[in-house]
Scaffold this motif. Structure first.
Motif, PDB file in Angstrom:
ATOM      1  N   THR A   1       0.834  -1.204   0.000  1.00 51.06           N
ATOM      2  CA  THR A   1       0.000   0.000   0.000  1.00 51.06           C
ATOM      3  C   THR A   1       0.864   1.247   0.000  1.00 51.06           C
ATOM      4  N   LEU A   2       0.293   2.320  -0.514  1.00 52.84           N
ATOM      5  CA  LEU A   2       0.938   3.623  -0.516  1.00 52.84           C
ATOM      6  C   LEU A   2      -0.133   4.649  -0.193  1.00 52.84           C
ATOM      7  N   ASP A   3       0.100   5.417   0.848  1.00 55.89           N
ATOM      8  CA  ASP A   3      -0.879   6.419   1.287  1.00 55.89           C
ATOM      9  C   ASP A   3      -2.262   5.810   1.489  1.00 55.89           C
ATOM     10  N   GLY A   4      -2.300   4.587   2.030  1.00 56.76           N
ATOM     11  CA  GLY A   4      -3.562   3.932   2.324  1.00 56.76           C
ATOM     12  C   GLY A   4      -4.233   3.261   1.141  1.00 56.76           C
ATOM     13  N   ARG A   5      -3.634   3.348  -0.037  1.00 49.45           N
ATOM     14  CA  ARG A   5      -4.215   2.753  -1.244  1.00 49.45           C
ATOM     15  C   ARG A   5      -3.424   1.515  -1.627  1.00 49.45           C
ATOM     16  N   THR A   6      -4.122   0.409  -1.839  1.00 49.91           N
ATOM     17  CA  THR A   6      -3.475  -0.824  -2.260  1.00 49.91           C
ATOM     18  C   THR A   6      -2.955  -0.675  -3.676  1.00 49.91           C
ATOM     19  N   LEU A   7      -1.698  -1.052  -3.873  1.00 48.66           N
ATOM     20  CA  LEU A   7      -1.101  -0.959  -5.198  1.00 48.66           C
ATOM     21  C   LEU A   7      -1.678  -2.031  -6.118  1.00 48.66           C
ATOM     22  N   THR A   8      -1.801  -1.688  -7.390  1.00 52.89           N
ATOM     23  CA  THR A   8      -2.197  -2.685  -8.390  1.00 52.89           C
ATOM     24  C   THR A   8      -1.034  -3.657  -8.568  1.00 52.89           C
TER      25      THR A   8
END
Length: 66
Positions: free
Chosen positions: A26-33
């Motif tokens: 994750t980056l900044d709370g967003r799961t990476l594709t």
């Protein structure tokens, strides 16, 4: 080093697919594709290779001075 981080670093020898199946990146709370995860793994591996090369060079320089 944090146990989770140590486990991640040790896992870098696995394939991208194995790592992405085991870890949620994750980056900044967003799961990476998957593609973002692969690029991230490439970047991390590259940085570790640079660090290892710098350490080898430093060691060689110290040994040549002895």
């Amino acid at each position: 080093m944090d146990k989770d981080i140590q486990h991640f670093v040790e896992s870098l020898e696995l394939t991208d697919e194995q790592i992405l199946a085991e870890f949620t990146l994750t980056l900044d709370g967003r799961t990476l594709t998957k593609e973002e995860g692969r690029r991230f793994l490439t970047m991390v591996r590259g940085e570790l290779q640079k660090r290892a090369a710098a350490e080898r060079k430093k060691s060689q320089n110290e040994n040549s001075k002895a």
